[in-house]
Write a protein that holds these residues in place. Structure first.
Motif, PDB file in Angstrom:
ATOM      1  N   GLU A 127       0.804  -1.224   0.000  1.00 11.24           N
ATOM      2  CA  GLU A 127       0.000   0.000   0.000  1.00 11.24           C
ATOM      3  C   GLU A 127       0.837   1.274   0.000  1.00 11.24           C
ATOM      4  OE1 GLU A 127      -3.362   0.208   2.568  1.00 11.24           O
ATOM      5  OE2 GLU A 127      -3.718  -1.940   2.401  1.00 11.24           O
ATOM      6  N   GLU A 128       2.150   1.122   0.114  1.00  6.30           N
ATOM      7  CA  GLU A 128       3.017   2.298   0.060  1.00  6.30           C
ATOM      8  C   GLU A 128       2.673   3.068  -1.203  1.00  6.30           C
ATOM      9  OE1 GLU A 128       5.786   4.964   1.304  1.00  6.30           O
ATOM     10  OE2 GLU A 128       5.253   3.146   2.394  1.00  6.30           O
ATOM     11  N   PRO A 129       2.311   4.359  -1.047  1.00  9.29           N
ATOM     12  CA  PRO A 129       1.926   5.100  -2.251  1.00  9.29           C
ATOM     13  C   PRO A 129       3.119   5.316  -3.189  1.00  9.29           C
ATOM     14  CG  PRO A 129       1.814   6.511  -0.299  1.00  9.29           C
ATOM     15  CD  PRO A 129       2.222   5.152   0.161  1.00  9.29           C
ATOM     16  N   ASN A 130       2.850   5.076  -4.436  1.00  7.16           N
ATOM     17  CA  ASN A 130       3.844   5.252  -5.488  1.00  7.16           C
ATOM     18  C   ASN A 130       3.367   6.415  -6.350  1.00  7.16           C
ATOM     19  OD1 ASN A 130       5.850   4.820  -7.414  1.00  7.16           O
ATOM     20  ND2 ASN A 130       4.720   3.196  -8.432  1.00  7.16           N
ATOM     21  N   GLU A 131       4.059   7.537  -6.276  1.00 11.67           N
ATOM     22  CA  GLU A 131       3.670   8.686  -7.095  1.00 11.67           C
ATOM     23  C   GLU A 131       4.283   8.527  -8.476  1.00 11.67           C
ATOM     24  OE1 GLU A 131       3.781  13.564  -7.205  1.00 11.67           O
ATOM     25  OE2 GLU A 131       5.163  12.491  -5.913  1.00 11.67           O
ATOM     26  N   TYR A 162      -1.166   9.150  -7.266  1.00  7.03           N
ATOM     27  CA  TYR A 162      -0.661   8.166  -6.308  1.00  7.03           C
ATOM     28  C   TYR A 162      -1.399   6.847  -6.513  1.00  7.03           C
ATOM     29  CZ  TYR A 162       1.818  11.856  -3.887  1.00  7.03           C
ATOM     30  OH  TYR A 162       2.679  12.880  -3.583  1.00  7.03           O
ATOM     31  N   ARG A 163      -0.627   5.790  -6.668  1.00  4.73           N
ATOM     32  CA  ARG A 163      -1.171   4.437  -6.822  1.00  4.73           C
ATOM     33  C   ARG A 163      -0.413   3.512  -5.878  1.00  4.73           C
ATOM     34  NH1 ARG A 163      -5.492   4.181 -10.721  1.00  4.73           N
ATOM     35  NH2 ARG A 163      -5.003   5.597 -12.411  1.00  4.73           N
ATOM     36  N   ALA A 164      -0.947   2.326  -5.657  1.00  2.00           N
ATOM     37  CA  ALA A 164      -0.250   1.332  -4.845  1.00  2.00           C
ATOM     38  C   ALA A 164       1.048   0.933  -5.541  1.00  2.00           C
ATOM     39  CB  ALA A 164      -1.133   0.110  -4.628  1.00  2.00           C
ATOM     40  N   ALA A 165       2.093   0.715  -4.744  1.00  2.00           N
ATOM     41  CA  ALA A 165       3.420   0.414  -5.292  1.00  2.00           C
ATOM     42  C   ALA A 165       3.517  -0.985  -5.887  1.00  2.00           C
ATOM     43  CB  ALA A 165       4.477   0.583  -4.204  1.00  2.00           C
ATOM     44  N   LYS A 166       2.711  -1.918  -5.360  1.00  2.00           N
ATOM     45  CA  LYS A 166       2.801  -3.301  -5.841  1.00  2.00           C
ATOM     46  C   LYS A 166       1.407  -3.925  -5.790  1.00  2.00           C
ATOM     47  CE  LYS A 166       6.383  -5.935  -4.761  1.00  2.00           C
ATOM     48  NZ  LYS A 166       7.282  -6.816  -3.958  1.00  2.00           N
ATOM     49  N   VAL A 167       1.054  -4.634  -6.855  1.00  4.99           N
ATOM     50  CA  VAL A 167      -0.232  -5.328  -6.899  1.00  4.99           C
ATOM     51  C   VAL A 167      -0.048  -6.744  -7.441  1.00  4.99           C
ATOM     52  CG1 VAL A 167      -1.577  -3.202  -7.200  1.00  4.99           C
ATOM     53  CG2 VAL A 167      -0.879  -4.499  -9.213  1.00  4.99           C
ATOM     54  N   LYS A 168      -1.000  -7.605  -7.075  1.00 10.52           N
ATOM     55  CA  LYS A 168      -1.048  -8.949  -7.640  1.00 10.52           C
ATOM     56  C   LYS A 168      -2.253  -8.967  -8.558  1.00 10.52           C
ATOM     57  CE  LYS A 168      -1.175 -13.796  -6.296  1.00 10.52           C
ATOM     58  NZ  LYS A 168      -1.216 -14.696  -5.130  1.00 10.52           N
ATOM     59  N   VAL A 169      -2.012  -9.211  -9.828  1.00 13.90           N
ATOM     60  CA  VAL A 169      -3.093  -9.200 -10.810  1.00 13.90           C
ATOM     61  C   VAL A 169      -3.434 -10.637 -11.208  1.00 13.90           C
ATOM     62  CG1 VAL A 169      -1.535  -8.842 -12.779  1.00 13.90           C
ATOM     63  CG2 VAL A 169      -3.904  -8.187 -12.998  1.00 13.90           C
ATOM     64  N   LYS A 170      -4.736 -10.891 -11.312  1.00 13.39           N
ATOM     65  CA  LYS A 170      -5.250 -12.171 -11.777  1.00 13.39           C
ATOM     66  C   LYS A 170      -6.066 -11.886 -13.026  1.00 13.39           C
ATOM     67  CE  LYS A 170      -5.921 -13.626  -7.031  1.00 13.39           C
ATOM     68  NZ  LYS A 170      -6.920 -13.936  -6.009  1.00 13.39           N
ATOM     69  N   ALA A 171      -5.857 -12.692 -14.062  1.00 13.68           N
ATOM     70  CA  ALA A 171      -6.565 -12.464 -15.316  1.00 13.68           C
ATOM     71  C   ALA A 171      -6.543 -13.741 -16.145  1.00 13.68           C
ATOM     72  CB  ALA A 171      -5.921 -11.311 -16.087  1.00 13.68           C
ATOM     73  N   LEU A 172      -7.152 -13.650 -17.312  1.00 15.87           N
ATOM     74  CA  LEU A 172      -7.073 -14.705 -18.318  1.00 15.87           C
ATOM     75  C   LEU A 172      -6.231 -14.175 -19.462  1.00 15.87           C
ATOM     76  CD1 LEU A 172     -10.882 -15.659 -18.407  1.00 15.87           C
ATOM     77  CD2 LEU A 172      -9.066 -16.759 -17.073  1.00 15.87           C
ATOM     78  N   ASP A 173      -5.468 -15.059 -20.121  1.00 17.14           N
ATOM     79  CA  ASP A 173      -4.720 -14.619 -21.297  1.00 17.14           C
ATOM     80  C   ASP A 173      -5.651 -14.606 -22.515  1.00 17.14           C
ATOM     81  OD1 ASP A 173      -4.903 -17.244 -22.322  1.00 17.14           O
ATOM     82  OD2 ASP A 173      -2.798 -17.703 -21.961  1.00 17.14           O
ATOM     83  N   ARG A 174      -5.107 -14.310 -23.661  1.00 17.56           N
ATOM     84  CA  ARG A 174      -5.959 -14.160 -24.842  1.00 17.56           C
ATOM     85  C   ARG A 174      -6.676 -15.441 -25.254  1.00 17.56           C
ATOM     86  NH1 ARG A 174      -2.883 -11.599 -29.498  1.00 17.56           N
ATOM     87  NH2 ARG A 174      -4.850 -11.946 -30.546  1.00 17.56           N
TER      88      ARG A 174
END
Length: 168
Positions: free
Chosen positions: A83-87, A103-115
Motif C-alpha cells: 500500500e506504500e503510495p507510489n507517485e 498516487y497508486r499502490a506500489a505493488k499489486v497482484k493481478v489475476k486475469a485470463l490470457d488471450r
C-alpha cells in the motif's frame, strides 16, 4: 488489423463499466490485435477496451521498445500487495497531452485470463503496477482525471472540448 479511434475525455462512453468476457472467439482475437495496433500507433504503454468503445473487460500492454512483449489481461482483477503510495506522472490516451502526478499502490497482484482463456497471476510493481491500476480503472468507468481536483479536472475538460471542436 486496424487502428481504432480512441475515445477522449469527457466522452460519456468512457464512464461505462465493462462486462466480463465469457467467449474466446475469432472476433475477440481480432479485437485484441486491433487494440495492440491502436496502442502502438498512439505510442501508449497500455490500452483498455473501454477506450476504443468496446465495453468488455480487456486490457493490452507492452512496455518493450520493439513491441515484442505484448501482455493481454482479460477480466483482470488485482489485490494491493504494498500500500506504500507510489507517485507517478501518468498520461492517458483518452486525455491526450496531459500528464499528472497520481498516487497508486506500489505493488499489486493481478489475476486475469490470457488471450486464449488460460488463467494466470503475476505480482507487479513500479510502472507496470501503475499501468494495471490505471487500465482496470478504465474498465470500471474511472479516469485519471478523477484523482485530480475539480478545478484541474474542469480545466482539462474545457481544453479538450475546445481542441475537439477545432478538429471537427
Amino acid at each position: 488489423m486496424a487502428v481504432l479511434p480512441v475515445l477522449e475525455y469527457p466522452d460519456p462512453r468512457l464512464r461505462k463499466v465493462a462486462e466480463p468476457i465469457t467467449e474466446f472467439t475469432d472476433a475477440l482475437q481480432k479485437q485484441i490485435d486491433d487494440m495492440f495496433d491502436t496502442m502502438y500507433e498512439e505510442k501508449g504503454l497500455g490500452l483498455a477496451a473501454t477506450q476504443v468503445d468496446y465495453h468488455y473487460r480487456l486490457v493490452v500492454m507492452d512496455f518493450s521498445e520493439d513491441h515484442t512483449d505484448p501482455l493481454v489481461f482479460i477480466n483482470p482483477e488485482f489485490d494491493i500487495v504494498d500500500e506504500e503510495p507510489n507517485e507517478c506522472q501518468e498520461g492517458c490516451l483518452s486525455v491526450p497531452g496531459y500528464y499528472e502526478h497520481i498516487y497508486r499502490a506500489a505493488k499489486v497482484k493481478v489475476k486475469a485470463l490470457d488471450r486464449h482463456g488460460k488463467p494466470f497471476e503475476m505480482e507487479v510493481d513500479k510502472l507496470l503496477a501503475v499501468c494495471v491500476q490505471h487500465e482496470v480503472d478504465h474498465l470500471d468507468g474511472k479516469l485519471m482525471v478523477d484523482y485530480l481536483s475539480p478545478l484541474k479536472r474542469n480545466r482539462i475538460k474545457t481544453k479538450l472540448q475546445k481542441a475537439a471542436k477545432k478538429r471537427d
